[in-house]
Structures are given as C-alpha cells and as structure tokens.
Design an enzyme around this catalytic site. Sequence first.
Site, mmCIF file in Angstrom:
data_model
loop_
_atom_site.group_PDB
_atom_site.id
_atom_site.type_symbol
_atom_site.label_atom_id
_atom_site.label_comp_id
_atom_site.label_asym_id
_atom_site.label_seq_id
_atom_site.Cartn_x
_atom_site.Cartn_y
_atom_site.Cartn_z
ATOM 1 N N HIS A 171 25.829 76.845 2.448
ATOM 2 C CA HIS A 171 25.551 76.114 1.101
ATOM 3 C C HIS A 171 24.388 75.218 1.205
ATOM 4 C CE1 HIS A 171 30.153 76.414 -0.096
ATOM 5 N NE2 HIS A 171 29.389 77.343 -0.042
ATOM 6 N N HIS A 240 30.254 70.681 7.998
ATOM 7 C CA HIS A 240 29.349 71.192 8.953
ATOM 8 C C HIS A 240 28.780 70.144 9.760
ATOM 9 C CE1 HIS A 240 28.910 75.351 7.232
ATOM 10 N NE2 HIS A 240 29.045 74.670 6.262
#
Length: 278
Positions: A171, A240
């Site tokens: 992303h 993340h």
Amino acid sequence: MPSRMTRHRKPKMKTRRANDEVSPPNNDETTCSFDDMTLGILRPEKTVFFLFFIVFIGSIVYELNVAPDSIFSNPQNLFNQVFVKWGWGWTLCFLTPYMVLSGLLTCDKQWYLVFKDGLRLAIATFFWYITVNLFLAIEQATGACDAEGFATKKSCVHAESNWKGFDISGHTFILMHSMLTILEELRSMNAICKYKYSTDHNKKWLSKILPPLIYIFAILLLLLCCLWVWMLLCTAVYFHTFLEKIIAAVIAIVIWLLTYQFWYKKTFSPGSPVRTVE
C-alpha cells in the site's frame, strides 16, 4: 460676460455590422486558472520529500504505539478495501483519460506523441505489477504459518490462521507510486494553460472541447492525490513495521528517479510529459 456653455459630446457608440467578423480571442489569453504557484507547489521534486516525511514520521508513531484506534486502524475499513486496495486502478481510471485528452491537444497532429504518452503509463503499470508481485514473493519466501501443515500464505489465510513474513508494504508503494506518476503527468498542465485559442478551422473543436474536459480530470486527479496522502498517513501510522514501509517508499522513489528524472529525459525514451504548445 455671460458664461460660456460647454457642450459635452456624447461618445460615439460603435455598432457592429451584420457582416463584421468577430475577432478571435487574444493569443495571450490562456484557457485555465492553474497558476504557476499552484503548479510549482505540486512539483514532484518537492512533493517526494513531503511523502517520505509522512512515511518516516508515521512509522515512528506506529513503533511507539501511541496512535489512537479509529476506523482507519481497521484494515477492513471502506477506504482501505475500496480505494487503497484498488489504488492503481483508481489512478488509471482518472489518469488515462487525462493523458489521452492532453496528448491530443498538445501533439499538433503528431499522433505518435499520444502513443508515447500511453507508453509511459504502460511502463508505470509494469513497474506496479512487477513490484507488488515481488513483495508477495518475498513475504511467501520469508514467512511461516502459525498453524502447522500450511506451506503457502493463501492456504494459511484460508484456514483462518496468520502468516508471518517480511511483508513490504504494498500500500505504501502503490500510494507513493501513484502520486508521483500523477504529479509528473500533471506537468503538462503548464503547456495546456498556455494553450492559445486556434483560429484554424480544423483545430477549433480542440480549443473548445478538450480543455474543459482536461481541467475536470486534472481536478479529479488532485482530489485523488489528497485522498492518497491521507491514506498514506493512515498506512504509516497503523500498519506494517518501520522497515517494511521505508523499503516500499524507497523503491517507489527509485522507480520515479529512474524513469521520469533520468530515462524519460533521454532521446530513446517515451519522452517527458512537458511539451511546447503552439
């Protein structure tokens, strides 16, 4: 002596005869409201530092675990599933018509230039596809399932278990790759804003029809960039690890440098988005 009366003459009104031709718009008149300051602020060379700053600071906030929970901390939220997950698709949806229309307006009947514009978009799509699949391959090669007996991430997730690997943020890459590509292609607005109304009968339809459509797509692209900036911040803050996001951001920047800042400035390349409009 009697005062002398001054007579004020009425100004003569010029009337246009029926057979008079309407003078064309001034060649110095531009057809859009994008000013040099706006285009300067949006220069990718400046924006890239801002985007990396968002990723860097947001990643620190993530590691400190100080961000409050919100709808954006849930990976199943609408913006993440509908927009970010299909981020490159949304980018192509608005960028493709913008590039085609602006190419038709500025190519001056050199139609191969429109093809070269499309080639830049195809190259950007190629890098998106290769990079995202590389990230998936790395996660597969470095990961393992919490439950025994599942050798792939797909089978692990299907069994409602967790796959833990080095998951470079796709992303983060998609959002930065999309924004840098959009801002580079919006450089053509510099030429379009200086486009002169054509008195050539064969070009009149270009002068009247294409610019308004181009401005609409340019505004939609800028609005999309605003959404991408917000979602980049949410990704950096909530998902993340620090290294997974920094690596993704660096890869997006390297691809931008290799293409728009180096290759596209060479003779044997798809060329720059910037063209001189007569």
